[in-house]
Design an enzyme around this catalytic site. Sequence first.
Site, PDB file in Angstrom:
ATOM      1  N   HIS A 130       0.831  -1.210   0.000  1.00 51.59           N
ATOM      2  CA  HIS A 130       0.000   0.000   0.000  1.00 51.59           C
ATOM      3  C   HIS A 130       0.866   1.261   0.000  1.00 51.59           C
ATOM      4  O   HIS A 130       1.206   1.804   1.044  1.00 51.59           O
ATOM      5  CB  HIS A 130      -0.923  -0.005   1.229  1.00 51.59           C
ATOM      6  CG  HIS A 130      -2.012   1.003   1.136  1.00 51.59           C
ATOM      7  ND1 HIS A 130      -3.238   0.825   1.722  1.00 51.59           N
ATOM      8  CD2 HIS A 130      -2.081   2.209   0.523  1.00 51.59           C
ATOM      9  CE1 HIS A 130      -4.015   1.867   1.478  1.00 51.59           C
ATOM     10  NE2 HIS A 130      -3.315   2.730   0.759  1.00 51.59           N
TER      11      HIS A 130
ATOM     12  N   ARG B 133       2.637   8.641  -6.364  1.00 54.48           N
ATOM     13  CA  ARG B 133       2.320   9.939  -6.998  1.00 54.48           C
ATOM     14  C   ARG B 133       2.962  10.059  -8.391  1.00 54.48           C
ATOM     15  O   ARG B 133       2.619   9.364  -9.271  1.00 54.48           O
ATOM     16  CB  ARG B 133       2.767  11.112  -6.102  1.00 54.48           C
ATOM     17  CG  ARG B 133       2.365  10.971  -4.626  1.00 54.48           C
ATOM     18  CD  ARG B 133       0.901  11.127  -4.384  1.00 54.48           C
ATOM     19  NE  ARG B 133       0.596  11.294  -2.975  1.00 54.48           N
ATOM     20  CZ  ARG B 133      -0.569  10.986  -2.408  1.00 54.48           C
ATOM     21  NH1 ARG B 133      -1.547  10.474  -3.115  1.00 54.48           N
ATOM     22  NH2 ARG B 133      -0.773  11.179  -1.126  1.00 54.48           N
TER      23      ARG B 133
ATOM     24  N   GLU C 141      -6.775   0.931  -3.892  1.00 52.10           N
ATOM     25  CA  GLU C 141      -7.756   0.873  -2.872  1.00 52.10           C
ATOM     26  C   GLU C 141      -9.091   1.379  -3.410  1.00 52.10           C
ATOM     27  O   GLU C 141      -9.170   2.414  -4.053  1.00 52.10           O
ATOM     28  CB  GLU C 141      -7.318   1.628  -1.607  1.00 52.10           C
ATOM     29  CG  GLU C 141      -7.109   3.124  -1.738  1.00 52.10           C
ATOM     30  CD  GLU C 141      -6.605   3.754  -0.425  1.00 52.10           C
ATOM     31  OE1 GLU C 141      -5.538   4.345  -0.473  1.00 52.10           O
ATOM     32  OE2 GLU C 141      -7.269   3.668   0.632  1.00 52.10           O
TER      33      GLU C 141
ATOM     34  N   HIS D 196     -10.796   0.525   1.143  1.00 56.47           N
ATOM     35  CA  HIS D 196     -10.712   1.601   2.147  1.00 56.47           C
ATOM     36  C   HIS D 196     -12.105   1.686   2.760  1.00 56.47           C
ATOM     37  O   HIS D 196     -13.036   2.182   2.121  1.00 56.47           O
ATOM     38  CB  HIS D 196     -10.326   2.918   1.444  1.00 56.47           C
ATOM     39  CG  HIS D 196     -10.256   4.107   2.344  1.00 56.47           C
ATOM     40  ND1 HIS D 196      -9.167   4.938   2.401  1.00 56.47           N
ATOM     41  CD2 HIS D 196     -11.135   4.623   3.227  1.00 56.47           C
ATOM     42  CE1 HIS D 196      -9.377   5.907   3.274  1.00 56.47           C
ATOM     43  NE2 HIS D 196     -10.580   5.741   3.789  1.00 56.47           N
TER      44      HIS D 196
ATOM     45  N   HIS E  30      -5.536  -0.475   5.818  1.00 54.49           N
ATOM     46  CA  HIS E  30      -5.371   0.377   7.011  1.00 54.49           C
ATOM     47  C   HIS E  30      -6.499   0.314   8.047  1.00 54.49           C
ATOM     48  O   HIS E  30      -7.156   1.331   8.319  1.00 54.49           O
ATOM     49  CB  HIS E  30      -5.127   1.831   6.599  1.00 54.49           C
ATOM     50  CG  HIS E  30      -6.031   2.378   5.511  1.00 54.49           C
ATOM     51  ND1 HIS E  30      -7.392   2.266   5.533  1.00 54.49           N
ATOM     52  CD2 HIS E  30      -5.733   3.060   4.371  1.00 54.49           C
ATOM     53  CE1 HIS E  30      -7.896   2.849   4.453  1.00 54.49           C
ATOM     54  NE2 HIS E  30      -6.898   3.339   3.745  1.00 54.49           N
TER      55      HIS E  30
ATOM     56  N   ASP F 187       0.742   2.604   3.722  1.00 59.30           N
ATOM     57  CA  ASP F 187      -0.122   3.656   3.167  1.00 59.30           C
ATOM     58  C   ASP F 187       0.713   4.930   2.981  1.00 59.30           C
ATOM     59  O   ASP F 187       0.281   6.036   3.329  1.00 59.30           O
ATOM     60  CB  ASP F 187      -1.342   3.929   4.064  1.00 59.30           C
ATOM     61  CG  ASP F 187      -2.376   4.822   3.367  1.00 59.30           C
ATOM     62  OD1 ASP F 187      -2.199   5.127   2.180  1.00 59.30           O
ATOM     63  OD2 ASP F 187      -3.354   5.220   4.023  1.00 59.30           O
TER      64      ASP F 187
ATOM     65  N   HIS G 106       2.601  14.150   1.080  1.00 59.88           N
ATOM     66  CA  HIS G 106       2.130  15.484   0.682  1.00 59.88           C
ATOM     67  C   HIS G 106       3.236  16.450   1.085  1.00 59.88           C
ATOM     68  O   HIS G 106       3.968  16.191   2.053  1.00 59.88           O
ATOM     69  CB  HIS G 106       0.833  15.845   1.414  1.00 59.88           C
ATOM     70  CG  HIS G 106      -0.304  14.912   1.110  1.00 59.88           C
ATOM     71  ND1 HIS G 106      -0.950  14.887  -0.097  1.00 59.88           N
ATOM     72  CD2 HIS G 106      -0.900  13.942   1.861  1.00 59.88           C
ATOM     73  CE1 HIS G 106      -1.901  13.960  -0.080  1.00 59.88           C
ATOM     74  NE2 HIS G 106      -1.887  13.366   1.097  1.00 59.88           N
TER      75      HIS G 106
HETATM   76  O1  DOR Z   1      -5.053   9.747   4.326  1.00 64.57           O
HETATM   77  C1  DOR Z   1      -5.075   9.180   3.248  1.00 64.57           C
HETATM   78  N1  DOR Z   1      -4.400   9.660   2.182  1.00 64.57           N
HETATM   79  N2  DOR Z   1      -5.788   8.059   3.126  1.00 64.57           N
HETATM   80  C2  DOR Z   1      -5.990   7.491   1.926  1.00 64.57           C
HETATM   81  O2  DOR Z   1      -6.642   6.489   1.875  1.00 64.57           O
HETATM   82  C3  DOR Z   1      -5.444   8.101   0.679  1.00 64.57           C
HETATM   83  C4  DOR Z   1      -4.250   8.884   0.997  1.00 64.57           C
HETATM   84  C5  DOR Z   1      -3.719   9.734  -0.145  1.00 64.57           C
HETATM   85  O3  DOR Z   1      -3.732   9.252  -1.286  1.00 64.57           O
HETATM   86  O4  DOR Z   1      -3.239  10.834   0.102  1.00 64.57           O
END
Ligand code: DOR
Length: 425
Positions: free
Chosen positions: A58, A62, A143, A177, A222, A289, A293
């Site tokens: 997982h 990006r 997911e 999810h 998760h 996961d 960012h």
């Molecule tokens: O917090 C999250 N961010 N949960 C997710 O399921 C997707 C992920 C994302 O892609 O940023």
Amino acid sequence: MNPVHEVTVLLDVLIPGGRIADITLSDGVVRHIGASGQADRKIRCSDKYVLPAGVDMHVHMRDGPQSRKEDWKTGTMGALAGGVTVVVDQPNTIPTVTTPALLRERIRLASGQTYCHFGINAGVTPDADLEGMAQAGAMAFGETFAGPSSYGEELTREDLQKALCRIKKIEGLVTIHAEVVSQGEDTDLITHTRLRPASGELEAVKMIKQIAPEGTQIHFCHISSADTMAEIVSHQIGTIEVTPHHLFLACEDFESEETYAKVNPPIRSESERRRLMSSWDKIDVIGSDHAPHTQKEKQEPFDHAPSGIPGVQTMIPLLMAEVLKGTWSLESVIQKTSRAPSSILNIPPAGYQKGMRADFSVYPQETEVIVAENLYSKAGWTPFEGKTAVFPEIVVLGGRVSYELGEFNKGNPVWLQGRGYYHRA
Ligand code: DOR
């Protein structure tokens, strides 16, 4: 070019169970367990932990229009430096992976840059060509958003049911999810958790149980609460993945408006975290996961800041620190980070037997402290800053040393196809 039949030997490996042996690797597989002969490289492992390398099923790598957050190079360098040699990328990219052409484009993008083996999942939306993507080699489906998240639109119950029927028909693996989310102003961590409660996760899992055709292979991403886990186990609904952030972080550790801890499903209370830790034996897989960012995005006001936490590089190191403390066994960490995900995904497992995939990580018996600066993710931050971890010194991919004390040697990482690829007519 590296010689074709390069031989690497891991010397004096303590194999869980007690045997000490040399492991000889060449051409991507384990050649021999026992006394070794000539080799291009011999690695002393007598006071080390040698683990079959991790499979992180997982991650969000990006790239493309989101390469400011992460790209395949930085994301997979982090994976390798964290003892992970296989990553499975999630399809909530821009654009979402919904057609064979988009899947092939994603594979092409990854192939040029990746430092580790990889699989690509297919996106599940009402108009996605699920059958076509299975044949094009998608690893799994999802997911699948039974609850909205950053870059993931929730499917209606009806659309979800239709998708599950189609996935069952092509004998695919669906990864879900599971959340039920209430409407409301999302102003801080407490309200974030209130809008996305553990009871909503449980409700979503029960709904999936009702609508999924008998025999669908379901993997829950998760899972954040012990009650949800108990429900999945007692009704044998699917396999369970838990993240390091749900195991090691609690709401109480952060200021209420701390966007860096904003994630879906949310970080829960300390008491819920402890219950999750105590449910260790019920967990099938640890997955990161990894959802990078940028700091700029995370510094937006709470309701605007994207959800997600980077974690592919710190996942196994955090678990290994617990092994050193005696919280759980090395064997259980190998099971949840390598064997179980390989088996769920149906990919060749790495391990201590002849013929197995020759991916291993060598860990010292010493901890260090996690520092964001030492991580390769473009995110440039980690909520695990200052926590104790054990990072691998050496990582072997396909029988060759691909990472050693901060140095990378891009080996021969490959794209791993899903089972639909082999079943096509
Ligand atoms: O917090 C999250 N961010 N949960 C997710 O399921 C997707 C992920 C994302 O892609 O940023």
